[in-house]
Scaffold this motif. Structure first.
Motif, PDB file in Angstrom:
ATOM      1  N   PHE A   1       0.747  -1.381   0.024  1.00 35.14           N
ATOM      2  CA  PHE A   1       0.171   0.010   0.085  1.00 35.14           C
ATOM      3  C   PHE A   1       0.906   1.380  -0.006  1.00 35.14           C
ATOM      4  O   PHE A   1       0.750   2.010  -0.861  1.00 35.14           O
ATOM      5  CB  PHE A   1      -1.015   0.133   1.196  1.00 35.14           C
ATOM      6  CG  PHE A   1      -1.579   1.349   1.228  1.00 35.14           C
ATOM      7  CD1 PHE A   1      -2.959   1.253   0.646  1.00 35.14           C
ATOM      8  CD2 PHE A   1      -1.532   2.237   1.906  1.00 35.14           C
ATOM      9  CE1 PHE A   1      -3.704   2.432   0.632  1.00 35.14           C
ATOM     10  CE2 PHE A   1      -2.194   3.465   2.075  1.00 35.14           C
ATOM     11  CZ  PHE A   1      -3.261   3.360   1.490  1.00 35.14           C
TER      12      PHE A   1
ATOM     13  N   ALA B   1       0.896   3.802  -2.948  1.00 37.04           N
ATOM     14  CA  ALA B   1       0.168   4.831  -2.892  1.00 37.04           C
ATOM     15  C   ALA B   1       0.844   6.225  -3.228  1.00 37.04           C
ATOM     16  O   ALA B   1       0.136   7.241  -3.807  1.00 37.04           O
ATOM     17  CB  ALA B   1      -0.377   5.169  -1.570  1.00 37.04           C
TER      18      ALA B   1
ATOM     19  N   ARG C   1      -3.007   7.469  -7.417  1.00 36.81           N
ATOM     20  CA  ARG C   1      -4.645   7.120  -7.222  1.00 36.81           C
ATOM     21  C   ARG C   1      -5.552   7.580  -8.174  1.00 36.81           C
ATOM     22  O   ARG C   1      -6.485   8.058  -7.948  1.00 36.81           O
ATOM     23  CB  ARG C   1      -5.086   7.637  -5.865  1.00 36.81           C
ATOM     24  CG  ARG C   1      -3.956   7.316  -4.541  1.00 36.81           C
ATOM     25  CD  ARG C   1      -4.451   7.528  -3.522  1.00 36.81           C
ATOM     26  NE  ARG C   1      -3.413   7.448  -2.248  1.00 36.81           N
ATOM     27  CZ  ARG C   1      -3.562   7.369  -0.983  1.00 36.81           C
ATOM     28  NH1 ARG C   1      -4.685   7.348  -0.537  1.00 36.81           N
ATOM     29  NH2 ARG C   1      -2.537   7.358  -0.251  1.00 36.81           N
TER      30      ARG C   1
ATOM     31  N   THR D   1      -4.874   2.388  -9.711  1.00 36.67           N
ATOM     32  CA  THR D   1      -5.301   1.947  -8.118  1.00 36.67           C
ATOM     33  C   THR D   1      -5.228   0.568  -8.098  1.00 36.67           C
ATOM     34  O   THR D   1      -6.223  -0.052  -8.924  1.00 36.67           O
ATOM     35  CB  THR D   1      -6.788   2.552  -7.694  1.00 36.67           C
ATOM     36  OG1 THR D   1      -7.596   2.295  -8.895  1.00 36.67           O
ATOM     37  CG2 THR D   1      -6.718   4.008  -7.667  1.00 36.67           C
TER      38      THR D   1
ATOM     39  N   PRO E   1      -5.683  -2.620  -2.795  1.00 38.15           N
ATOM     40  CA  PRO E   1      -5.566  -1.956  -1.616  1.00 38.15           C
ATOM     41  C   PRO E   1      -5.629  -0.624  -1.654  1.00 38.15           C
ATOM     42  O   PRO E   1      -6.576   0.128  -0.800  1.00 38.15           O
ATOM     43  CB  PRO E   1      -4.078  -2.044  -0.973  1.00 38.15           C
ATOM     44  CG  PRO E   1      -3.588  -3.362  -1.724  1.00 38.15           C
ATOM     45  CD  PRO E   1      -4.110  -3.352  -3.096  1.00 38.15           C
ATOM     46  N   LEU E   2      -5.578   0.066  -2.760  1.00 36.76           N
ATOM     47  CA  LEU E   2      -5.696   1.601  -2.679  1.00 36.76           C
ATOM     48  C   LEU E   2      -7.437   1.822  -3.277  1.00 36.76           C
ATOM     49  O   LEU E   2      -7.744   2.722  -2.622  1.00 36.76           O
ATOM     50  CB  LEU E   2      -5.070   2.172  -3.821  1.00 36.76           C
ATOM     51  CG  LEU E   2      -3.497   2.272  -3.660  1.00 36.76           C
ATOM     52  CD1 LEU E   2      -2.937   2.763  -5.001  1.00 36.76           C
ATOM     53  CD2 LEU E   2      -3.018   3.060  -2.605  1.00 36.76           C
TER      54      LEU E   2
ATOM     55  N   GLU F   1      -9.110   1.682   0.191  1.00 36.43           N
ATOM     56  CA  GLU F   1      -9.092   2.800   0.849  1.00 36.43           C
ATOM     57  C   GLU F   1     -10.173   3.962   0.191  1.00 36.43           C
ATOM     58  O   GLU F   1     -10.851   4.587   0.828  1.00 36.43           O
ATOM     59  CB  GLU F   1      -7.704   3.369   0.705  1.00 36.43           C
ATOM     60  CG  GLU F   1      -7.633   4.717   1.778  1.00 36.43           C
ATOM     61  CD  GLU F   1      -6.403   5.501   1.297  1.00 36.43           C
ATOM     62  OE1 GLU F   1      -6.006   6.338   2.225  1.00 36.43           O
ATOM     63  OE2 GLU F   1      -6.111   5.637   0.160  1.00 36.43           O
TER      64      GLU F   1
ATOM     65  N   TYR G   1     -13.679   3.094   0.780  1.00 36.82           N
ATOM     66  CA  TYR G   1     -14.073   3.533   2.372  1.00 36.82           C
ATOM     67  C   TYR G   1     -14.170   4.840   2.809  1.00 36.82           C
ATOM     68  O   TYR G   1     -14.883   5.191   3.755  1.00 36.82           O
ATOM     69  CB  TYR G   1     -13.043   2.693   3.411  1.00 36.82           C
ATOM     70  CG  TYR G   1     -13.272   2.674   4.751  1.00 36.82           C
ATOM     71  CD1 TYR G   1     -14.216   1.559   5.327  1.00 36.82           C
ATOM     72  CD2 TYR G   1     -12.728   3.656   5.889  1.00 36.82           C
ATOM     73  CE1 TYR G   1     -14.633   1.550   6.538  1.00 36.82           C
ATOM     74  CE2 TYR G   1     -12.994   3.505   7.048  1.00 36.82           C
ATOM     75  CZ  TYR G   1     -13.889   2.464   7.587  1.00 36.82           C
ATOM     76  OH  TYR G   1     -14.301   2.395   9.027  1.00 36.82           O
ATOM     77  N   ASN G   2     -13.371   5.444   2.163  1.00 38.93           N
ATOM     78  CA  ASN G   2     -13.345   7.117   2.109  1.00 38.93           C
ATOM     79  C   ASN G   2     -14.818   7.669   1.844  1.00 38.93           C
ATOM     80  O   ASN G   2     -15.078   8.856   2.372  1.00 38.93           O
ATOM     81  CB  ASN G   2     -11.977   7.850   1.710  1.00 38.93           C
ATOM     82  CG  ASN G   2     -10.840   7.465   2.477  1.00 38.93           C
ATOM     83  OD1 ASN G   2     -11.102   7.261   3.628  1.00 38.93           O
ATOM     84  ND2 ASN G   2      -9.753   7.745   1.930  1.00 38.93           N
TER      85      ASN G   2
ATOM     86  N   SER H   1     -18.773   1.280   2.562  1.00 41.39           N
ATOM     87  CA  SER H   1     -18.306   0.166   3.270  1.00 41.39           C
ATOM     88  C   SER H   1     -18.499  -1.263   2.911  1.00 41.39           C
ATOM     89  O   SER H   1     -17.726  -1.977   2.828  1.00 41.39           O
ATOM     90  CB  SER H   1     -18.558   0.415   4.607  1.00 41.39           C
ATOM     91  OG  SER H   1     -19.951   0.082   4.776  1.00 41.39           O
TER      92      SER H   1
ATOM     93  N   ALA I   1     -16.212  -1.715  -0.297  1.00 42.24           N
ATOM     94  CA  ALA I   1     -14.721  -1.493   0.205  1.00 42.24           C
ATOM     95  C   ALA I   1     -14.375  -2.825   1.090  1.00 42.24           C
ATOM     96  O   ALA I   1     -13.473  -3.481   0.739  1.00 42.24           O
ATOM     97  CB  ALA I   1     -14.472  -0.515   1.250  1.00 42.24           C
TER      98      ALA I   1
END
Length: 306
Positions: free
Chosen positions: A238, A242, A247, A253, A256-257, A260, A263-264, A268, A271
């Motif tokens: 990550f 990153a 990104r 991406t 793992p990116l 994130e 999730y941001n 969810s 994600a």
């Protein structure tokens, strides 16, 4: 000549096998005077630690991924940006792992079989990614290959982009993963010494024949073990990625990116769906590692440094 070579090296291994078996049998002999309660307490602590920091997070990942049902789970994985992240992750691993395989074999061969000035320094350099933060490693590549970096203007003049593109992601992944194969092979090859190779050369084998018929069979299990670890780290990296990827969603991406980003965005379910796919890949790697240790335990145990 080849049959004689194989028989000679096989005979050497047969002579050392009883000693290794005897050493292996002594590993299970208690070396302390504590009673059974101490052993049970340590086992309970180990199980509790693993359950708290490993098993529970895995359960949460899969529970959250399936919270909205299997339909939402598969829809999240079938989303174009998620598929692009999966493809990029697999492609980067498919490039980085073979490169580290070649480097690891070459470095281990040089360190274990030859004496040369700077040998200790080379071993230190191999361990460097273990001590340098991946974010720092990514920043170094930006300073080297970015638009304002050392080589950035020249790369722009020839129309080749490294940073915020796939080449930068591959470079960062190679950096953080290149110790894994080499560190698995170096202790094993140092312990094996050069006896088998010397026998092969005495019998008239060329350097390539010696490597393919003597060295490679002796290190094949540790080599596969190192490749598994390298592949797992490559897919899960990550920090360095990153920094160099930019990104760009759907283009630079990795999985793992992408987790994130989702999730941001408070998505969810999606994600955790992508995270569960990463977890499944990790579990497959763990299963392969456990299989190697159970079936070829003696061969893998010999990779431990003296």
């Amino acid at each position: 000549m080849s049959d004689t070579l194989v028989n000679a090296t096989h005979g050497d291994r047969q002579r050392v096998a009883p000693a290794r078996a005897k050493t292996h049998s002594r590993r299970h002999t208690p070396v302390t005077g504590e009673g059974p309660w101490a052993r049970r307490l340590l086992i309970a602590l180990a199980i509790a630690f693993l359950a708290l920091f490993l098993l529970m997070p895995l359960i949460v990942v899969f529970t959250e991924a399936l919270r909205a049902g299997f339909g939402a789970f598969f829809d999240a994985l079938a989303e174009p940006d998620a598929l692009a992240a999966v493809r990029l992750t697999l492609m980067v691993a498919a490039i980085a792992v073979p490169l580290n395989l070649v480097f690891g074999i070459a470095a281990a061969w040089a360190i274990a079989k030859f004496e040369f000035p700077g040998k200790s320094f080379l071993v230190t350099l191999i361990d460097l990614p273990f001590s340098v933060s991946p974010v720092v490693a990514g920043l170094v590549y930006v300073l080297l290959f970015g638009a304002q970096g050392l080589f950035g203007p020249w790369l722009q003049s020839v129309g080749f982009q490294v940073i915020f593109a796939v080449p930068g992601i591959v470079l960062a992944t190679v950096f953080v993963t290149f110790p894994f194969v080499a560190r698995e092979l170096i202790p094993l090859m140092e312990e094996q010494g050069t006896g088998d190779e010397e026998v092969a050369m005495t019998l008239g084998a060329s350097g390539l024949q010696t490597f393919l018929r003597v060295t490679l069979p002796n290190i094949r299990f540790a080599l596969l073990y190192g490749v598994l670890l390298c592949n797992a780290r490559a897919m899960g990296e990550f920090g360095a990625v990153a920094v160099v990827s930019g990104r760009i969603r759907g283009f630079t991406t990795t999985m793992p990116l992408h987790v994130e980003i989702l999730y941001n965005e408070y998505n969810s379910v999606a994600a955790f769906a992508v995270a569960s796919l990463l977890a499944l890949l990790a579990l497959v790697t763990l299963a392969a590692k456990a299989y190697l240790e159970s079936r070829y335990g003696d061969a893998l145990a010999s990779r431990t440094p003296r």
